[in-house]
Design a protein around this motif. Structure first.
Motif: not given
Length: 315
Positions: A36-44
């Motif tokens: 799959h195409d998985a990425k992290i988005y920085p938590h805020y």
């Protein structure tokens, strides 16, 4: 063929000391391993502000969020170089595609990325950390393991499939160089700050906020490990290092309610009266967690199948 095109995991930077963050990054890695195409988005952080708590929330913002932003500017967004976790660069123009699934942990309030398809991963009891739950109808919820209480949110579905993802640093936690005679007590408090100390801390070693390498050295020397945090992986790490591992019970929660699955209780004494019973299963812990880590990939695969059914096979 899988219908979900992309995954975005809303997560803080990698920190080996915090199990929830570790498994969020590991989940991203395993999704990529499955193609799959998985990425992290920085938590805020999210804050609920109204006229009653305006100044309290403002104070909290400066204490929590600005501290995080300054640290991020200095150190950047940390990842584990051994995991495949691409990071999305945040921008005001960023939008989540309709064929993408966003995964939030239970502490996230609302839907900060305004995603159409939301999975809520319950890594702890909802509301435990901040006393707030702000989810939305139409979400698919997964419990991490049997320790999470049954939870339903109106208009959403809680899966019967556990999304258990394991990442144990066995290179540190093992029986290598363990002395013949172990002495002393090590302990952690972590999320158990509300509990009264039941041991004398004068001659005991607190492991909170120490790196794995140092914690392992302490555990290998110690005879007992006492955890005031009911659900930390450090209790398991202690067993792997040959400690008597004691968990201070939550008031009103029985051993079965604590961990309904017997295998999740291997090697762990729920209170001081259960030490001898815990010793009987301590030898099963290492093989159990090795199998659990191997099962993580299958757990993710099954969860993806249910995600497809829930969000994309409705018609």
């Amino acid at each position: 063929m899988s219908k979900v095109k992309k995954f975005v995991i809303f997560s803080p930077p990698y920190n080996e000391k915090w199990g929830g963050v570790v498994v969020l990054h590991k989940l991203c890695h395993l999704l990529n391993e499955l193609g799959h195409d998985a990425k992290i988005y920085p938590h805020y952080e999210q804050f609920v502000m109204d006229k009653v708590n305006f100044f309290h929330t403002l104070k909290l913002f400066f204490k929590v969020e600005l501290k995080y932003l300054i640290k991020k500017l200095i150190k950047g967004f940390e990842t584990n170089p051994h995991l495949n976790t691409p990071v999305i660069k945040p921008s005001k123009d960023y939008q989540v595609d309709d064929d993408c699934v966003v995964i939030y942990s239970e502490i996230v309030l609302g839907n900060p990325l305004n995603a159409k398809n939301v999975v809520r991963w319950l890594l702890h009891q909802p509301g435990f950390h901040y006393g707030q739950i702000m989810y939305n109808p139409g979400e698919l919820l997964f419990k991490f393991n049997s320790a999470i209480n049954d939870f339903e949110f109106p208009g959403s579905k809680t899966s019967t499939q556990e999304l258990k993802v394991i990442h144990y640093p066995l290179e540190h936690y093992n029986l290598n160089e363990v002395p013949v005679e172990k002495k002393g007590i090590a302990y952690c408090i972590r999320k158990g700050k509300h509990k009264k100390l039941v041991h004398n801390p004068t001659n005991a070693t607190l492991i909170d906020n120490l790196p794995h390498k140092e914690v392992a050295k302490i555990l290998k020397k110690s005879k007992q490990f006492i955890s005031y945090d009911t659900y930390t992986a450090y209790s398991i790490f202690a067993v792997l290092c040959g400690c008597e591992s004691i968990v201070i019970p939550d008031e009103g929660t029985s051993e079965i309610e604590w961990y309904p699955k017997e295998t999740d209780r291997y090697g762990l004494a729920y209170g001081f009266d259960n030490i001898e019973k815990a010793k009987l299963t301590a030898h099963l812990v290492k093989e159990h967690i090795i199998q659990e880590e191997k099962s993580s990939l299958m757990n993710v695969k099954k969860s993806v199948d249910e995600i497809n059914q829930f969000f994309f096979d409705k018609n």
